[in-house]
Motif scaffolding. Sequence first.
Motif, PDB file in Angstrom:
ATOM      1  N   ASN A 271       0.827  -1.203   0.000  1.00 60.66           N
ATOM      2  CA  ASN A 271       0.000   0.000   0.000  1.00 60.66           C
ATOM      3  C   ASN A 271       0.863   1.256   0.000  1.00 60.66           C
ATOM      4  O   ASN A 271       0.571   2.231  -0.718  1.00 60.66           O
ATOM      5  N   TRP A 272       1.915   1.244   0.797  1.00 61.14           N
ATOM      6  CA  TRP A 272       2.839   2.379   0.865  1.00 61.14           C
ATOM      7  C   TRP A 272       3.472   2.631  -0.510  1.00 61.14           C
ATOM      8  O   TRP A 272       3.561   3.769  -0.976  1.00 61.14           O
ATOM      9  N   LYS A 273       3.877   1.563  -1.162  1.00 64.03           N
ATOM     10  CA  LYS A 273       4.507   1.678  -2.477  1.00 64.03           C
ATOM     11  C   LYS A 273       3.532   2.217  -3.515  1.00 64.03           C
ATOM     12  O   LYS A 273       3.873   3.099  -4.324  1.00 64.03           O
ATOM     13  N   ASN A 274       2.305   1.714  -3.503  1.00 61.53           N
ATOM     14  CA  ASN A 274       1.334   2.095  -4.523  1.00 61.53           C
ATOM     15  C   ASN A 274       0.745   3.485  -4.291  1.00 61.53           C
ATOM     16  O   ASN A 274       0.490   4.233  -5.248  1.00 61.53           O
TER      17      ASN A 274
ATOM     18  N   ASN B 122       0.518   4.327   5.465  1.00 62.39           N
ATOM     19  CA  ASN B 122      -0.786   4.392   6.114  1.00 62.39           C
ATOM     20  C   ASN B 122      -0.630   4.086   7.595  1.00 62.39           C
ATOM     21  O   ASN B 122      -0.189   2.998   7.974  1.00 62.39           O
ATOM     22  N   LYS B 123      -0.996   5.057   8.441  1.00 59.21           N
ATOM     23  CA  LYS B 123      -0.838   4.873   9.885  1.00 59.21           C
ATOM     24  C   LYS B 123      -1.681   3.717  10.405  1.00 59.21           C
ATOM     25  O   LYS B 123      -1.258   2.972  11.293  1.00 59.21           O
ATOM     26  N   ILE B 124      -2.870   3.583   9.871  1.00 64.90           N
ATOM     27  CA  ILE B 124      -3.755   2.510  10.341  1.00 64.90           C
ATOM     28  C   ILE B 124      -3.154   1.150  10.010  1.00 64.90           C
ATOM     29  O   ILE B 124      -3.102   0.247  10.861  1.00 64.90           O
ATOM     30  N   LEU B 125      -2.677   1.011   8.769  1.00 66.20           N
ATOM     31  CA  LEU B 125      -2.061  -0.259   8.391  1.00 66.20           C
ATOM     32  C   LEU B 125      -0.802  -0.526   9.201  1.00 66.20           C
ATOM     33  O   LEU B 125      -0.489  -1.675   9.523  1.00 66.20           O
ATOM     34  N   ARG B 126      -0.046   0.540   9.531  1.00 67.61           N
ATOM     35  CA  ARG B 126       1.152   0.336  10.343  1.00 67.61           C
ATOM     36  C   ARG B 126       0.788  -0.243  11.700  1.00 67.61           C
ATOM     37  O   ARG B 126       1.456  -1.143  12.211  1.00 67.61           O
ATOM     38  N   SER B 127      -0.294   0.272  12.299  1.00 65.23           N
ATOM     39  CA  SER B 127      -0.721  -0.242  13.603  1.00 65.23           C
ATOM     40  C   SER B 127      -1.259  -1.660  13.492  1.00 65.23           C
ATOM     41  O   SER B 127      -1.038  -2.494  14.375  1.00 65.23           O
TER      42      SER B 127
ATOM     43  N   PRO C   2      11.373   0.087   5.233  1.00 65.00           N
ATOM     44  CA  PRO C   2      10.952  -0.553   3.974  1.00 65.00           C
ATOM     45  C   PRO C   2      11.375   0.276   2.764  1.00 65.00           C
ATOM     46  O   PRO C   2      11.561   1.495   2.862  1.00 65.00           O
ATOM     47  N   PRO C   3      11.517  -0.351   1.600  1.00 67.58           N
ATOM     48  CA  PRO C   3      11.934   0.375   0.395  1.00 67.58           C
ATOM     49  C   PRO C   3      11.084   1.597   0.055  1.00 67.58           C
ATOM     50  O   PRO C   3      11.640   2.611  -0.391  1.00 67.58           O
ATOM     51  N   PRO C   4       9.742   1.572   0.239  1.00 63.76           N
ATOM     52  CA  PRO C   4       8.964   2.762  -0.124  1.00 63.76           C
ATOM     53  C   PRO C   4       9.365   4.024   0.634  1.00 63.76           C
ATOM     54  O   PRO C   4       9.125   5.133   0.144  1.00 63.76           O
ATOM     55  N   PHE C   5       9.967   3.877   1.805  1.00 67.46           N
ATOM     56  CA  PHE C   5      10.413   5.054   2.546  1.00 67.46           C
ATOM     57  C   PHE C   5      11.378   5.883   1.711  1.00 67.46           C
ATOM     58  O   PHE C   5      11.331   7.119   1.706  1.00 67.46           O
ATOM     59  N   PHE C   6      12.246   5.221   0.989  1.00 69.56           N
ATOM     60  CA  PHE C   6      13.303   5.915   0.259  1.00 69.56           C
ATOM     61  C   PHE C   6      12.814   6.511  -1.063  1.00 69.56           C
ATOM     62  O   PHE C   6      13.508   7.332  -1.656  1.00 69.56           O
ATOM     63  N   THR C   7      11.635   6.123  -1.515  1.00 65.97           N
ATOM     64  CA  THR C   7      11.120   6.644  -2.780  1.00 65.97           C
ATOM     65  C   THR C   7       9.973   7.628  -2.588  1.00 65.97           C
ATOM     66  O   THR C   7       9.568   8.293  -3.555  1.00 65.97           O
ATOM     67  N   THR C   8       9.445   7.741  -1.365  1.00 68.46           N
ATOM     68  CA  THR C   8       8.279   8.601  -1.144  1.00 68.46           C
ATOM     69  C   THR C   8       8.526   9.752  -0.187  1.00 68.46           C
ATOM     70  O   THR C   8       7.701  10.660  -0.101  1.00 68.46           O
TER      71      THR C   8
END
Length: 527
Positions: free
Chosen positions: A45-48, A53-58, A339-345
Amino acid sequence: MNKIDIESRHGDHHFINIKYGYYILGLSILQILYLLIFKYLYILNWKNKGYFNKILRSIQNPSTIVILLIWFIIICFLSQWGIYNFSKEYITICKRLGRIAYCLIPLNIYLILRINNSYTLNLGYYLQNLNLHKWISRLIFLLVILHAVGFLFKWIKENTISKVFNIWNFLGLVSLVPFIVLIFVSIRYLRRKWYSLFYIIHNVTAWFMILLITLHARPGVLPIAIINVLLMIYQLYLRFFSGYNIDSIKVVDTPNSTLQISKISVPINFPVWLPGSHIRLNYPISSFQSWVGSTHPFTIASIYENNHQTFDLITKKTKTFSINQQFSYYLTGPYPALPPPFFTTSEIVNVICGGSGISFGLPIYQYFKINSPNTIINLIWCVRFKKDLFIVDKLDFENVQIYITSIDDNEVEPIENTQNNLELPKFIIEDEGEDHGLLQQEEEEIELQSIRGKDEGEEELKNTKNNKTYKLGRPKLDEVFAMNNPATNYDPKCSWVLACGPDSLINESRQWSKEHNYQFFSEKYEM
């Protein structure tokens, strides 16, 4: 002649508890699938979406308290199911609790598995599972104690205490003794003081529980035992046979500094690592120390883009596990932190580190400088002693804000006292969302004075050798995290504060991120 029905000695109750063990195993598998699936969905979800998403993280990493409460309710329900007279059937409950405890072991082993270089699996971020592993272990211990106390009460009441020395019953007692010792030495103070002892007892207890209870339990638990043994074999494989031999290390050091740099040749077939990832070092498999001691985690302080041949470690000197360029080592990893999406977003990233925690922040800072010039990136390093600044000349610290929190270098020795020089865990666990990770320091032996200690930061110190300027005192977060252009528009979902340091630094950074609606991540954990 009248027909006489002969009932077996144990009656129906002898086998009545078997199904409850399989219920627990089934629920354990459901929890494992839950952790795997929601971790994958969270990252996907983060990548797309382009933001996390805070809810998904929890959801993907629920609070340990919540999980324990659910397990406690389930176990209480199952232990009482079908019981109508406690005074007559309490021993059935005791048997059931013992079986439930054993059937929780597969879940507990899963929580300590470490799969290297895995970006979408829950096991790839094994640090977030460690706190739950600790508390599931304590839950198992509680169930085992209730099981043992119930049978002791019965035998004392019936004046048959000699049954303790029945061979199969005695095996249960043998497995219980190290468990009791383990719970005692796992108290934080004792665990820190005698960590090597704690680690050995921990492993002995695990194998005793898995193997001896297989013989102790009646009816048998062979299917569960096979699962436990297979999981333990897989754990041994990940630790001893999935890594790399390291024969070339260069150590860069300076007298009286508490830090040192280790340059390690990248092993053949070593995967590309994400910034902030860590590896685990141990002695070679041929060494006895490798089998009885724990592995030692270190964050990779460099990025793959800068050098494909070597990577750097910035470590604190201790007498517990020193990296010596004359020795060979065994390496496992890498294990990602973010996670990888951190570095692209990410649009804004503020990183603050203390002491050897710079090994976490520096590669993240360098990555964004090279690969994402549009990302606003700040790195603040708080260091206690001036002599630790020698690493600034050895690595790329361009535009890093450096604060010295102590001006008296006489306070430090080349190797600090570390609880009578016995091996200590290098981590601390916190159960707050994703705030788990790596920190090369001990909680009581922090190398950084409290960030809340002094309200300085204006006085400067200039190094004539490298023409760099350092500030004295603690940083003011409103100033060091300030954007050069206050009019810059930013998305709070893509704006981050990363912290790696002592509790005061992490807590203050977390509070600042909440006040400014930034996302927060910190690295901190304990074995």
